[in-house]
Enzyme design. Structure first.
Site: not given
Ligand code: UFG
Length: 324
Positions: A141, A170, A219, A280
């Site tokens: 991604y 985020n 985050r 990831g």
């Molecule tokens: N998390 C959990 N449980 C869940 C969902 C998420 O523990 O059910 C954790 C994830 O592991 C992560 C944090 O919460 O540590 C935030 O997760 P999100 O899925 O909300 O967001 P991400 O950080 O994975 O991703 C977001 C955007 C992406 C972008 C990224 C950049 O969705 O498009 O931020 O930081 F690339």
């Protein structure tokens, strides 16, 4: 100005459209409704249903609507999914973006804003992460967004394209009318709030053995309305040259802190259980956003995590079934 917004029926895109219209711009939304919702599109925007994979449809869109600028949100956006299905990202995200860029060049549109991502920084040498940090995409991604950033770099050199790549950390929160409604939902804040609404039994915390203060990932949550304002500022500054900005509040919160804040706001116990890490996921992502503050005067209006979660909670309460 007439602005073409791809993905304008999606979470961030629809709120940017709302803010653009409130700022007096005219907007054409192009969206295939794969993740987006027709009901999320502001009623004053022109809506065209279509797919960026369809080059003829993209050309027809430019022919008919003659936009002066493009904001490109339409994309697959999930880090975890991209680790399981890399070609959806290295393929579709890239070729769809390429189709859009080619049509823009053919139609003499030279202003472009790209939704980019903090997933370019998998292994940061310094926190907060500013624009000088080396790029290490954390997943297919992130790589797909970086490829589009590089395309823009060359289109600037060759065609005088003026672009801004906005690397969101985020995105979270909601406006009064629009919020986050993905199927399936994978993002932390809407999942936590769906437990509070009684739609799920519990939250699974993906790993508590990261090198952070409580072992869960850190985050930088930034309010989607503040992101939208950054797009408007970046659009207005494009004539002064291309630019790349990291966008966040400069403050990091752990997964456990997010859950705890949501418990306080909702008054619900929100049961949480620790599970394995999600592939990831980097341990810590906190933005250094001094450049956009200094150059464009961007100042987040809602920097507090509490206000961000509260806005999402209000939206989810008033839209318990999302847009459906
Ligand atoms: N998390 C959990 N449980 C869940 C969902 C998420 O523990 O059910 C954790 C994830 O592991 C992560 C944090 O919460 O540590 C935030 O997760 P999100 O899925 O909300 O967001 P991400 O950080 O994975 O991703 C977001 C955007 C992406 C972008 C990224 C950049 O969705 O498009 O931020 O930081 F690339």
């Amino acid at each position: 100005m007439k602005i073409l917004v791809t993905g304008g029926a999606g979470y961030i895109g629809s709120i940017v459209v709302e803010q653009l219209i409130e700022a007096g711009e005219s907007v054409v939304v192009f969206d295939n409704l794969y993740q987006g919702h027709r009901a999320a599109v502001h009623p004053d925007a022109i809506f065209v249903e279509g797919d960026l994979a369809d080059r003829a449809a993209v050309d027809a869109l430019f022919d008919e609507h003659r936009p002066e600028a493009v904001m490109h949100f339409a994309s697959h956006t999930l880090v975890g999914e991209s680790m399981e299905n890399p070609f959806r990202y290295l393929g579709e995200n890239v070729t769809n973006g390429l189709n859009l860029l080619q049509s823009a060049v053919r139609h003499d549109v030279r202003r472009f804003i790209l939704s980019s991502t903090a997933n370019l920084f998998d292994d940061p040498e310094r926190i907060p992460i500013d624009e000088a940090e080396r790029i290490v995409p954390g997943s297919p991604y992130g790589e797909s967004k970086y490829i589009l950033e590089r395309m823009l770099h060359w289109l600037d050199r060759i065609y005088g394209f003026r672009y801004a790549a906005l690397r969101y950390f985020n995105a979270a929160g909601a406006s009064t009318e629009r919020g986050e409604d993905h199927h399936p939902e994978t993002h932390l804040i809407p999942i936590v709030l769906s437990v509070a609404l009684g739609r799920r039994d519990k939250v699974i915390i993906f790993g508590d053995d990261y090198p952070t203060r409580d072992g869960t990932c850190v985050r930088d949550y930034v309010h989607v309305i503040d992101l939208a304002q950054a797009h408007i500022l970046a659009l207005r500054a494009l004539d002064r040259g291309s630019r790349v900005y990291n966008l966040g509040n400069g403050q990091g919160f752990t997964v456990k802190e997010v859950v705890e804040t949501a418990r306080e706001i909702t008054g619900h116990p929100i049961p949480a259980e620790v599970g394995p890490r999600r592939p990831g996921d980097p341990a810590t992502l906190i933005a250094g956003s001094d450049r956009i503050r200094r150059e464009l005067g961007w100042e987040p209006k809602y920097p507090a995590l509490r206000d961000i979660i509260e806005s999402a909670w209000k939206w989810h309460q008033s839209h318990p079934n999302g847009y459906s």
